[in-house]
Design an enzyme around this catalytic site. Sequence first.
Site, mmCIF file in Angstrom:
data_model
loop_
_atom_site.group_PDB
_atom_site.id
_atom_site.type_symbol
_atom_site.label_atom_id
_atom_site.label_comp_id
_atom_site.label_asym_id
_atom_site.label_seq_id
_atom_site.Cartn_x
_atom_site.Cartn_y
_atom_site.Cartn_z
ATOM 1 N N ARG A 250 8.120 -6.324 -24.506
ATOM 2 C CA ARG A 250 9.274 -5.547 -24.950
ATOM 3 C C ARG A 250 9.497 -5.843 -26.423
ATOM 4 N NH1 ARG A 250 9.101 -2.596 -21.329
ATOM 5 N NH2 ARG A 250 10.645 -2.116 -19.736
ATOM 6 N N GLU A 279 12.593 0.355 -31.178
ATOM 7 C CA GLU A 279 11.717 1.518 -31.006
ATOM 8 C C GLU A 279 12.526 2.750 -30.582
ATOM 9 O OE1 GLU A 279 9.243 -0.399 -27.880
ATOM 10 O OE2 GLU A 279 9.878 1.234 -26.549
ATOM 11 N N HIS A 297 4.481 2.616 -26.888
ATOM 12 C CA HIS A 297 4.976 2.164 -25.569
ATOM 13 C C HIS A 297 4.318 2.967 -24.444
ATOM 14 C CE1 HIS A 297 8.662 0.197 -23.431
ATOM 15 N NE2 HIS A 297 7.610 0.236 -22.632
HETATM 16 C C1 DGY Z 1 7.900 -0.672 -17.791
HETATM 17 O O1 DGY Z 1 7.718 -0.170 -16.688
HETATM 18 O O2 DGY Z 1 8.599 -1.677 -17.967
HETATM 19 C C2 DGY Z 1 7.261 0.016 -18.938
HETATM 20 O O3 DGY Z 1 7.265 -0.781 -20.076
HETATM 21 C C3 DGY Z 1 7.986 1.307 -19.212
HETATM 22 O O4 DGY Z 1 9.248 1.002 -19.727
#
Ligand code: DGY
Length: 341
Positions: A250, A279, A297
Amino acid sequence: MNTPTNTSTSHSKPKILVARAIFPEALAKLEESYEVHSNQSDKILTPEELQKALSGVEGALVAGSERIDAAALAQAKNLKVVANISVGYNNFDVPAITAAGVMATNTPDVLTDTTADFGFALLMATARRITESEHWVRAGKWDQWSIVNNPLGMDLHHSTVGIIGMGRIGQGIAKRALGFGMKVIYHNRSHLSDADEKACGATYVSKEELLRTADHVVLVLPYTAQNHHTIGAAEIAMMKPTATLINIARGGIVDDAALAHALQSGKIFAAGLDVFEGEPQVHPELLKCSNIVLAPHIASATEKTRRAMVDLAVENLRAALDGKKPPSLINGEVLEGKKQA
Ligand code: DGY
């Protein structure tokens, strides 16, 4: 004002919110059972719009873009479940959701292999300078094969990968690394069982040892307040100057400004990032670095997996609205509370 539209007809069905665009077939299926208020425009709802959209519904399908906290839930008197279409749920204030008596769910497992594949792809692209090389070719800079004057990368095979965050996805990356003859070390809140360590060929080390010895550091830990800036200037300073850093966890796990500075000053070799602080904005100094691979992402983004994530989120929502325990319930205390009431 972005207002989710009512895409179904009957008013006797339970009302649900679909806060982001989903596959049309999945939406059509939901419309058979629910009065669906859907934001197929995919324009992210403002906090005010989200609060309003949640106010009249019993269930909501949301994603990381929707912050579900006390403010979002303030008017949501009928809400029973918020089903995240994501495994990570740092967009949920779980205590606030639990206090509101609402079930919270996520989508584990269905994206593990797809996300681990991507983490490994990002690692390979970063270590072997693949996107940088492509830009170089497209810019017409490739005029001859050269022993030393072509982009020279770092090996993966027989190197050491250090994985921080050894949940399902971290273990998936470790198993892929074994195929490359890599040594796997990891750091995690807790040790894996002996059997899981063996299956991953992984050895537990301290965070400091991992940073000092890994040739490639891969971040796969959940974002929490405690994990904010797990990697900042001090941690980068411990890494080898030849090391790569991969973040598929993240934004906020890495101090992006410190990373940009490290990449620009050659403190580490390269980085691969799928997630960013703030982001979809990317730190302007990161954009100036050539020794970085940037992705929007997309670690879980294959059609098959995104469909599976939506399907699991729908399964969670349906179970909750049918009075059953959702398969991936995060806050089981809500059910305990209901039993006692
Ligand atoms: C998740 O499933 O956590 C992916 O990063 C999509 O946000």
